[in-house]
Structures are given as structure tokens and as C-alpha cells.
Write a protein that holds these residues in place. Structure first.
Motif, PDB file in Angstrom:
ATOM      1  N   ASP A 160       2.022  19.907  94.699  1.00  0.00           N
ATOM      2  CA  ASP A 160       2.953  18.815  94.403  1.00  0.00           C
ATOM      3  C   ASP A 160       2.409  17.590  95.112  1.00  0.00           C
ATOM      4  OD1 ASP A 160       5.015  17.220  93.704  1.00  0.00           O
ATOM      5  OD2 ASP A 160       6.540  18.215  94.928  1.00  0.00           O
ATOM      6  N   TRP A 161       1.507  16.885  94.441  1.00  0.00           N
ATOM      7  CA  TRP A 161       0.635  15.897  95.076  1.00  0.00           C
ATOM      8  C   TRP A 161       1.155  14.480  94.856  1.00  0.00           C
ATOM      9  CZ3 TRP A 161      -4.094  17.524  97.408  1.00  0.00           C
ATOM     10  CH2 TRP A 161      -4.860  16.493  97.931  1.00  0.00           C
ATOM     11  N   ASP A 162       1.561  13.857  95.907  1.00  0.00           N
ATOM     12  CA  ASP A 162       1.913  12.438  95.906  1.00  0.00           C
ATOM     13  C   ASP A 162       1.059  11.788  96.978  1.00  0.00           C
ATOM     14  OD1 ASP A 162       3.002   9.893  96.232  1.00  0.00           O
ATOM     15  OD2 ASP A 162       5.029  10.557  95.751  1.00  0.00           O
TER      16      ASP A 162
ATOM     17  N   LYS B 164       1.844  17.599 100.971  1.00  0.00           N
ATOM     18  CA  LYS B 164       1.471  17.926  99.601  1.00  0.00           C
ATOM     19  C   LYS B 164       1.541  19.445  99.450  1.00  0.00           C
ATOM     20  CE  LYS B 164      -1.586  13.905  99.342  1.00  0.00           C
ATOM     21  NZ  LYS B 164      -1.142  13.358 100.641  1.00  0.00           N
TER      22      LYS B 164
ATOM     23  N   GLN C 295       3.972   6.871  88.434  1.00  0.00           N
ATOM     24  CA  GLN C 295       5.011   7.669  89.077  1.00  0.00           C
ATOM     25  C   GLN C 295       4.473   8.482  90.256  1.00  0.00           C
ATOM     26  OE1 GLN C 295       7.279   9.893  86.126  1.00  0.00           O
ATOM     27  NE2 GLN C 295       6.756   8.400  84.539  1.00  0.00           N
ATOM     28  N   TYR C 296       3.178   8.408  90.508  1.00  0.00           N
ATOM     29  CA  TYR C 296       2.541   9.034  91.671  1.00  0.00           C
ATOM     30  C   TYR C 296       2.689  10.563  91.679  1.00  0.00           C
ATOM     31  CZ  TYR C 296       3.072   4.184  93.118  1.00  0.00           C
ATOM     32  OH  TYR C 296       3.063   2.811  93.148  1.00  0.00           O
ATOM     33  N   ARG C 297       2.845  11.173  90.531  1.00  0.00           N
ATOM     34  CA  ARG C 297       2.936  12.636  90.450  1.00  0.00           C
ATOM     35  C   ARG C 297       1.572  13.167  90.006  1.00  0.00           C
ATOM     36  NH1 ARG C 297       8.102  12.173  86.718  1.00  0.00           N
ATOM     37  NH2 ARG C 297       7.784  14.392  86.259  1.00  0.00           N
ATOM     38  N   MET C 298       0.631  13.101  90.935  1.00  0.00           N
ATOM     39  CA  MET C 298      -0.755  13.411  90.612  1.00  0.00           C
ATOM     40  C   MET C 298      -0.966  14.886  90.279  1.00  0.00           C
ATOM     41  SD  MET C 298      -2.263  10.518  90.733  1.00  0.00           S
ATOM     42  CE  MET C 298      -3.962  11.067  90.687  1.00  0.00           C
TER      43      MET C 298
END
Length: 325
Positions: A70-72, A78, A293-296
Motif C-alpha cells: 500500500d504505497w504512498d 508502506k 491520488q498517490y496510490r502507487m
């Protein structure tokens, strides 16, 4: 070789003779002269390998690692989520399900609609430009010229030309007495027609050049023999040109499918993903999810799933065209 008193030939030491004779001179030529050392091929490959590992292999592995988290990148934590980012793409109740598959649908529509034009039209154009006529080089340059422009230039230019309110295209249609209120970028199916037409106009020259290179490798004696046998122009094209271009055709189809499936700039700049989200391709959905949305982690999972689909399509395409060659 040297002759003796009895007329027989004797090998001279240090010179290259037959297969069973001394090879000292040949070995020196092979490893110290024209052919170079055994490390020469690796020395030529080294710059490419460095670039490939740095900009392809490492990012690919790192991206796969990101897709399992769950990378932000704005947050310190993370957490590892395993395959949750992938399973969410197949769960209709997840937030990512609808945007991703809507993007995949738009990507499929554009690919199916554009690839036939980008394969057939450049082939016919290459056949015409391969003939000898005055100004041939000029026309080759004219058709290839749009390809040297960047997607930003193409997108912004056609966005204004196709504007339904004040665009030059509708203005020209009005002068010709044709309907001048066509919603080129705000209604369907006109938005898809615009995107496909712009893409064909922009990239047709590149595929035509590839075909021209392949046509240059087909011997003219084949066409001369076919003409003597009474073959028509269509028969020559069908039985000589197409079989001779089979490897080139495989390359063009594969690369065109991959390029169309990765379409981003045209839709983002000309139709802005609209009307609604009908032209919002998978690449746009991935970009907005990851960079806006920074949901890499979820964006990386989407990109790898898209890559799997493209790999399958490429293998099927390669298998079908290869079996016919």
C-alpha cells in the motif's frame, strides 16, 4: 607452400594451410587481428546493458515490489499487502474496479479501431512511394513529417482545430455547405473518430518507412518474371509483395498494437478523456491514480495487469503471423 627437388609441395611453418595443417597464422588473425578478442562483443553490448538494467530491469522489479504494498510516497509507512492490489481489480465492490476496466474498454476500442488503418494504409502508401516517379523523395518526406512532432504539439493543435465551437474543421465544413456543428471532441462516436484520424495522420509515415525498407529487399526480378507470365498488379502484390513483407508485417502489427494500447497523449489533450470517461484509457486511469491520488501500489498493479494482457495479445499475434510465413 614450397616446392622440393622432387616436385612435391611442403607447408611453410607459420602459414595457414588446409584443415589439418598448421594454424598459427590463422589464430593470430582471428584473435589479434580482424576479428578481435572474445571480449569485443561484450564491450559493444556493455553500454546497452547498462542502460537496459538501469532504466528497464531495475524499474520493472521495483515496480513489482511497489505493487505488493500500500504505497504512498508521501507517507513513511508502506505496509505489505501481498496480492490485495491485484485481487481488488477483479472485485466489483472495490474502488479500483470500475475505473480500471472502463479504461481497459476504452483502450480496446481505440486499439481495434486504429490498428487496421495503421497497418493497411501505410502499406498501400509504401507501395505507391516505392515506385519511381518525379518528386518521390519529397512526398516521402511530407508523409513522414508529422511523426517528428511531439504528442503535445499534435494534441494541442488538433484540440483547437477540432473544437466544436470555433474549430477550423467545422468552419471549413460550413464553407463547403456541410454540417458545421459536429461534436468532434464532445460527443460519440465523433470523439473516437477524431482520435483515430489524428493518430493515423500523425504516425502513418513511420509504418510507411518500415514497409519501404522491406520492399527494398524484394528482388525486382520476381516482379519481372511475374509480368512475363502475365500476372496482374494485384496478383503481384498478393503473391510477391505480401509474402516478401511477412517479417516486416509481423513487426509492424506487433508494434502498432502495443503503441495503440498505450495511447495517452491524444486522449488526454484532445478529448480530455471525455465525453464522460468514454475515451479515458487505461494509461490515463493508471497515471491519475498513481500521480494524482498517490496510490502507487494500486497503480503499479494496474500497469502490470495491462502488461500481461499486452503480452498475451502480442504472443497470439506473433503465433498467427508466424504460422502463415
Amino acid at each position: 607452400m614450397s616446392a622440393t627437388t622432387d616436385g612435391a609441395l611442403r607447408p611453410v611453418p607459420g602459414r595457414v594451410t588446409g584443415r589439418g595443417g598448421p594454424r598459427r597464422g590463422g589464430d593470430a588473425l582471428r584473435f589479434g587481428g580482424v576479428h578481435g578478442s572474445r571480449a569485443t562483443p561484450y564491450a559493444f553490448l556493455l553500454p546497452y546493458l547498462v542502460l537496459f538494467v538501469t532504466f528497464v530491469a531495475v524499474p520493472a522489479v521495483y515496480g513489482l515490489w511497489i505493487s505488493l504494498h500500500d504505497w504512498d510516497f508521501l507517507l513513511e509507512g508502506k505496509p505489505f499487502v501481498g496480492l490485495d492490489n491485484y485481487t481488488a481489480l477483479f472485485d466489483p465492490g472495490s474502488v479500483q474496479f470500475q475505473p480500471f476496466w472502463n479504461g481497459m474498454r476504452a483502450t480496446a476500442i481505440f486499439t481495434v479501431a486504429s490498428v487496421p488503418f495503421l497497418v493497411v494504409i501505410p502499406l498501400g502508401l509504401a507501395v505507391l512511394l516505392h515506385r519511381h516517379f518525379p518528386g518521390r523523395t519529397f512526398f516521402r518526406a511530407v508523409f513522414f513529417a508529422p511523426y517528428v512532432l511531439g504528442v503535445a504539439v499534435i494534441g494541442l493543435m488538433w484540440r483547437y482545430l477540432l473544437d466544436p465551437s470555433f474549430g477550423a474543421v467545422n468552419g471549413l465544413l460550413g464553407l463547403l455547405g456541410l454540417p458545421s456543428d459536429i461534436p468532434w471532441t464532445t460527443g460519440q462516436p465523433w470523439a473516437w473518430i477524431s482520435l483515430v484520424a489524428v493518430t493515423v495522420w500523425w504516425t502513418i509515415g513511420f509504418n510507411a518507412v518500415i514497409y519501404l525498407a522491406g520492399l527494398g529487399d524484394i528482388g525486382t526480378e520476381q516482379y519481372e518474371a511475374a509480368s512475363l507470365d502475365g500476372a496482374s498488379a494485384w496478383q503481384q502484390f498478393r503473391y510477391i509483395t505480401v509474402p516478401g513483407l511477412r517479417p516486416v508485417l509481423l513487426f509492424v502489427v506487433t508494434m502498432t498494437v502495443l503503441a495503440s494500447a498505450n495511447m495517452f497523449g491524444q486522449s488526454y489533450l484532445i478529448t480530455q478523456g471525455g465525453p464522460g470517461d468514454s475515451t479515458r484509457t487505461a494509461i490515463i486511469a493508471i497515471t491519475e491514480l498513481g500521480l494524482s491520488q498517490y496510490r502507487m501500489g494500486q497503480a503499479a498493479a494496474m500497469s502490470y495487469l495491462l502488461a500481461v494482457f499486452l503480452a498475451i495479445v502480442s504472443l497470439i499475434n506473433f503465433r498467427l503471423l508466424k504460422e502463415r510465413s
